[in-house]
Design a protein around this motif. Structure first.
Motif, mmCIF file in Angstrom:
data_model
loop_
_atom_site.group_PDB
_atom_site.id
_atom_site.type_symbol
_atom_site.label_atom_id
_atom_site.label_comp_id
_atom_site.label_asym_id
_atom_site.label_seq_id
_atom_site.Cartn_x
_atom_site.Cartn_y
_atom_site.Cartn_z
ATOM 1 N N ALA A 198 15.712 39.227 -21.189
ATOM 2 C CA ALA A 198 15.387 38.401 -20.030
ATOM 3 C C ALA A 198 14.344 37.358 -20.396
ATOM 4 C CB ALA A 198 14.902 39.275 -18.886
ATOM 5 N N GLU A 199 14.288 37.000 -21.670
ATOM 6 C CA GLU A 199 13.409 35.913 -22.067
ATOM 7 C C GLU A 199 14.189 34.979 -22.978
ATOM 8 O OE1 GLU A 199 10.419 36.833 -25.578
ATOM 9 O OE2 GLU A 199 10.330 38.397 -24.065
ATOM 10 N N GLY A 200 13.762 33.738 -22.973
ATOM 11 C CA GLY A 200 14.481 32.752 -23.755
ATOM 12 C C GLY A 200 13.649 31.507 -23.980
ATOM 13 N N GLU A 201 14.285 30.557 -24.637
ATOM 14 C CA GLU A 201 13.638 29.283 -24.945
ATOM 15 C C GLU A 201 14.400 28.174 -24.241
ATOM 16 O OE1 GLU A 201 12.686 26.455 -28.806
ATOM 17 O OE2 GLU A 201 13.496 28.452 -29.099
ATOM 18 N N ILE A 202 13.667 27.284 -23.589
ATOM 19 C CA ILE A 202 14.282 26.156 -22.889
ATOM 20 C C ILE A 202 14.851 25.189 -23.920
ATOM 21 C CG2 ILE A 202 13.899 24.215 -21.312
ATOM 22 C CD1 ILE A 202 13.507 26.809 -19.873
ATOM 23 N N VAL A 203 16.138 24.874 -23.798
ATOM 24 C CA VAL A 203 16.795 23.918 -24.684
ATOM 25 C C VAL A 203 16.682 22.510 -24.107
ATOM 26 C CG1 VAL A 203 18.993 23.276 -25.744
ATOM 27 C CG2 VAL A 203 18.371 25.686 -25.531
ATOM 28 N N SER A 204 16.998 22.362 -22.824
ATOM 29 C CA SER A 204 16.868 21.061 -22.159
ATOM 30 C C SER A 204 16.679 21.276 -20.660
ATOM 31 C CB SER A 204 18.082 20.168 -22.440
ATOM 32 O OG SER A 204 19.250 20.738 -21.918
ATOM 33 N N VAL A 205 16.159 20.256 -19.997
ATOM 34 C CA VAL A 205 15.878 20.339 -18.559
ATOM 35 C C VAL A 205 16.460 19.122 -17.849
ATOM 36 C CG1 VAL A 205 13.753 21.659 -18.874
ATOM 37 C CG2 VAL A 205 13.630 19.194 -18.757
ATOM 38 N N GLY A 206 16.738 19.303 -16.565
ATOM 39 C CA GLY A 206 17.195 18.192 -15.747
ATOM 40 C C GLY A 206 16.028 17.292 -15.371
ATOM 41 N N ALA A 207 16.335 16.220 -14.672
ATOM 42 C CA ALA A 207 15.314 15.234 -14.300
ATOM 43 C C ALA A 207 14.457 15.685 -13.125
ATOM 44 C CB ALA A 207 15.980 13.904 -13.966
ATOM 45 N N GLY A 208 14.903 16.686 -12.367
ATOM 46 C CA GLY A 208 14.154 17.170 -11.209
ATOM 47 C C GLY A 208 14.799 16.730 -9.910
ATOM 48 N N LEU A 209 14.379 17.362 -8.831
ATOM 49 C CA LEU A 209 14.892 17.022 -7.499
ATOM 50 C C LEU A 209 14.143 15.828 -6.942
ATOM 51 C CD1 LEU A 209 15.181 20.591 -5.957
ATOM 52 C CD2 LEU A 209 17.041 19.129 -6.728
ATOM 53 N N ARG A 210 14.650 15.299 -5.845
ATOM 54 C CA ARG A 210 13.960 14.201 -5.148
ATOM 55 C C ARG A 210 13.345 14.751 -3.872
ATOM 56 N NH1 ARG A 210 14.681 9.269 -7.337
ATOM 57 N NH2 ARG A 210 16.461 9.011 -8.724
ATOM 58 N N ASP A 211 12.130 14.272 -3.536
ATOM 59 C CA ASP A 211 11.487 14.687 -2.292
ATOM 60 C C ASP A 211 12.020 13.848 -1.137
ATOM 61 O OD1 ASP A 211 10.195 12.246 -2.541
ATOM 62 O OD2 ASP A 211 8.237 13.112 -3.017
ATOM 63 N N ASP A 212 11.473 14.059 0.049
ATOM 64 C CA ASP A 212 11.949 13.352 1.247
ATOM 65 C C ASP A 212 11.783 11.847 1.148
ATOM 66 O OD1 ASP A 212 12.705 15.742 2.382
ATOM 67 O OD2 ASP A 212 10.795 16.012 3.444
ATOM 68 N N ALA A 213 10.801 11.397 0.370
ATOM 69 C CA ALA A 213 10.560 9.959 0.217
ATOM 70 C C ALA A 213 11.426 9.353 -0.898
ATOM 71 C CB ALA A 213 9.087 9.716 -0.101
ATOM 72 N N GLY A 214 12.197 10.189 -1.583
ATOM 73 C CA GLY A 214 13.065 9.689 -2.643
ATOM 74 C C GLY A 214 12.423 9.680 -4.018
ATOM 75 N N ASN A 215 11.192 10.195 -4.125
ATOM 76 C CA ASN A 215 10.512 10.251 -5.414
ATOM 77 C C ASN A 215 10.954 11.472 -6.207
ATOM 78 O OD1 ASN A 215 8.921 7.966 -4.753
ATOM 79 N ND2 ASN A 215 7.550 9.288 -3.575
ATOM 80 N N ARG A 216 11.063 11.321 -7.501
ATOM 81 C CA ARG A 216 11.484 12.411 -8.377
ATOM 82 C C ARG A 216 10.337 13.406 -8.549
ATOM 83 N NH1 ARG A 216 16.656 13.378 -10.069
ATOM 84 N NH2 ARG A 216 16.993 11.208 -10.503
ATOM 85 N N VAL A 217 10.622 14.698 -8.362
ATOM 86 C CA VAL A 217 9.639 15.766 -8.561
ATOM 87 C C VAL A 217 9.945 16.405 -9.907
ATOM 88 C CG1 VAL A 217 8.727 17.941 -7.686
ATOM 89 C CG2 VAL A 217 9.487 16.175 -6.081
ATOM 90 N N ALA A 218 9.037 16.241 -10.868
ATOM 91 C CA ALA A 218 9.246 16.744 -12.225
ATOM 92 C C ALA A 218 9.229 18.274 -12.255
ATOM 93 C CB ALA A 218 8.165 16.202 -13.155
ATOM 94 N N LEU A 219 9.923 18.854 -13.229
ATOM 95 C CA LEU A 219 9.948 20.298 -13.397
ATOM 96 C C LEU A 219 8.660 20.774 -14.077
ATOM 97 C CD1 LEU A 219 13.625 20.755 -14.659
ATOM 98 C CD2 LEU A 219 12.775 20.936 -12.344
ATOM 99 N N ASP A 220 8.335 22.055 -13.875
ATOM 100 C CA ASP A 220 7.142 22.647 -14.480
ATOM 101 C C ASP A 220 7.393 23.120 -15.909
ATOM 102 O OD1 ASP A 220 5.557 22.268 -12.229
ATOM 103 O OD2 ASP A 220 6.192 24.167 -11.337
#
Length: 95
Positions: free
Chosen positions: A36-58
């Motif tokens: 149940a552990e691993g290494e992140i290979v790649s990530v998406g760009a993140g979701l958008r908030d109500d104002a349309g701004n991109r929220v980066a991943l942690d």
């Protein structure tokens, strides 16, 4: 084949678990649990908030993470088995 996750999804490579117990017993493949552990290979760009701004991943590529036992969907990319899951399925980053 190149694969890029979308939105708040991440691509994870499982980290192989030990084949022996602390007492030195060898664990057969049929009795092993998937790690149940691993290494992140790649990530998406993140979701958008109500104002349309991109929220980066942690998390970012290269982070070692702990995730739920039944999290994610197994996919095969270039012959390698990987998991795709939402960032919310990740419980934490391993330092």
């Amino acid at each position: 084949m190149a694969f890029t996750p979308l939105h708040d999804r991440v691509l994870v490579r499982r980290v192989e678990s030990d084949e022996k117990t602390a007492g030195g017993l060898i664990i057969p493949d049929s009795a092993k649990e998937k790690p149940a552990e691993g290494e992140i290979v790649s990530v998406g760009a993140g979701l958008r908030d109500d104002a349309g701004n991109r929220v980066a991943l942690d998390v970012s590529a290269g982070d070692k993470v702990l995730f739920g036992k039944w999290s994610g969907t197994e996919i095969t990319v270039d012959g390698e088995e990987l998991l795709i899951m939402k960032e919310s399925d990740i419980m934490g980053i391993i330092a």
